[in-house]
Design a protein around this motif. Structure first.
Motif, PDB file in Angstrom:
ATOM      1  N   ARG A  70     -37.733 -12.794  22.892  1.00 16.43           N
ATOM      2  CA  ARG A  70     -38.568 -13.354  23.942  1.00 16.43           C
ATOM      3  C   ARG A  70     -37.985 -14.676  24.125  1.00 16.43           C
ATOM      4  O   ARG A  70     -37.502 -15.468  23.205  1.00 16.43           O
TER       5      ARG A  70
ATOM      6  N   PRO B 234     -41.629  -8.667  14.620  1.00 17.47           N
ATOM      7  CA  PRO B 234     -42.574  -9.215  14.103  1.00 17.47           C
ATOM      8  C   PRO B 234     -42.687  -9.436  12.466  1.00 17.47           C
ATOM      9  O   PRO B 234     -42.092  -8.557  11.848  1.00 17.47           O
TER      10      PRO B 234
ATOM     11  N   THR C  98     -41.167 -14.599  16.533  1.00 22.27           N
ATOM     12  CA  THR C  98     -42.217 -14.863  16.856  1.00 22.27           C
ATOM     13  C   THR C  98     -42.551 -16.225  16.577  1.00 22.27           C
ATOM     14  O   THR C  98     -43.776 -16.811  17.149  1.00 22.27           O
TER      15      THR C  98
END
Length: 214
Positions: A48, A113, A137
């Motif tokens: 991300r 994760p 993350t």
């Protein structure tokens, strides 16, 4: 002197990128989209906020639901691993045993994760080899941004130049290189390119070959 090794997870320690390569297109198809094999390969180690943006562009749908597609991909990925198992990449144990003997710090720096990463590492029998498991993350920007490697180096207390990042994909190599780490690539799914080699101190066929650098 190399004081710590920072390992990518999927495609570097675990032979799981081949599953992602299949599961992403299947997830896209489930929601009525199409993804080519070439497009699936570009997603390796992508974090991300880059992954949602790129997947939305791939779909061509302004209302693309990234979370729904990713959740479906995660579910079929779990099913695939249950059926086919988790397998270590070539040379993992040889390198980890060597690093343990030399008392060189070992950490995982992954786009996945933390809970999933630790679960897979434990299932594969190598979790206890690592001093830390660090996930993208935990930072603002995942790979190919340098954030995860910068954060990992700070957490371990070493300068990036004293850390060797081990990566299998272009996104991972770019992330580690931008952070100032030394980088070695062990290519998975696709061969290394001239651009990859420019950012690496070495390209190796297997993890065990990295021992030659010490």
């Amino acid at each position: 002197m190399i004081k710590a090794l920072l390992f990518d997870l999927d495609g570097t320690l675990l032979d799981t990128e081949k599953y992602f390569r299949v599961c992403w297109p299947r997830a896209f198809e489930h929601f009525g989209y199409k993804m080519s094999d070439e497009q699936a390969l570009t997603l390796r180690s992508l974090g991300r906020p880059f992954a949602p943006e790129i997947l939305k562009k791939m779909s061509g749908d302004p209302d693309f639901d990234y979370e729904a597609v990713r959740s479906y991909r995660s579910a079929i990925m779990e099913e695939t691993i249950k059926k086919k198992g988790l397998h270590l990449k070539k040379g993992v144990l040889e390198l980890l045993d060597f690093l343990h003997e030399k008392k060189i710090v070992r950490a995982v720096a992954t786009a996945s994760p933390k809970d999933r990463s630790e679960r897979y590492l434990k299932q594969a029998g190598i979790l206890d080899y690592f001093d830390r498991v660090i996930s993208a993350t935990m930072v603002s920007h995942g790979k190919p941004a340098p954030d995860i490697y910068e954060f990992a180096c700070r957490e371990l207390g070493f300068a990036p130049a004293d850390c060797l990042a081990v990566e299998d994909s272009p996104n991972g190599v770019t992330s580690a290189f931008k952070a100032g780490c030394q980088v070695v690539m062990v290519p998975d799914q696709t061969p290394d390119t001239a651009e990859d080699r420019r950012m690496c101190i070495a390209v190796k066929e297997s993890l065990a070959d990295i021992i030659d650098l010490f």
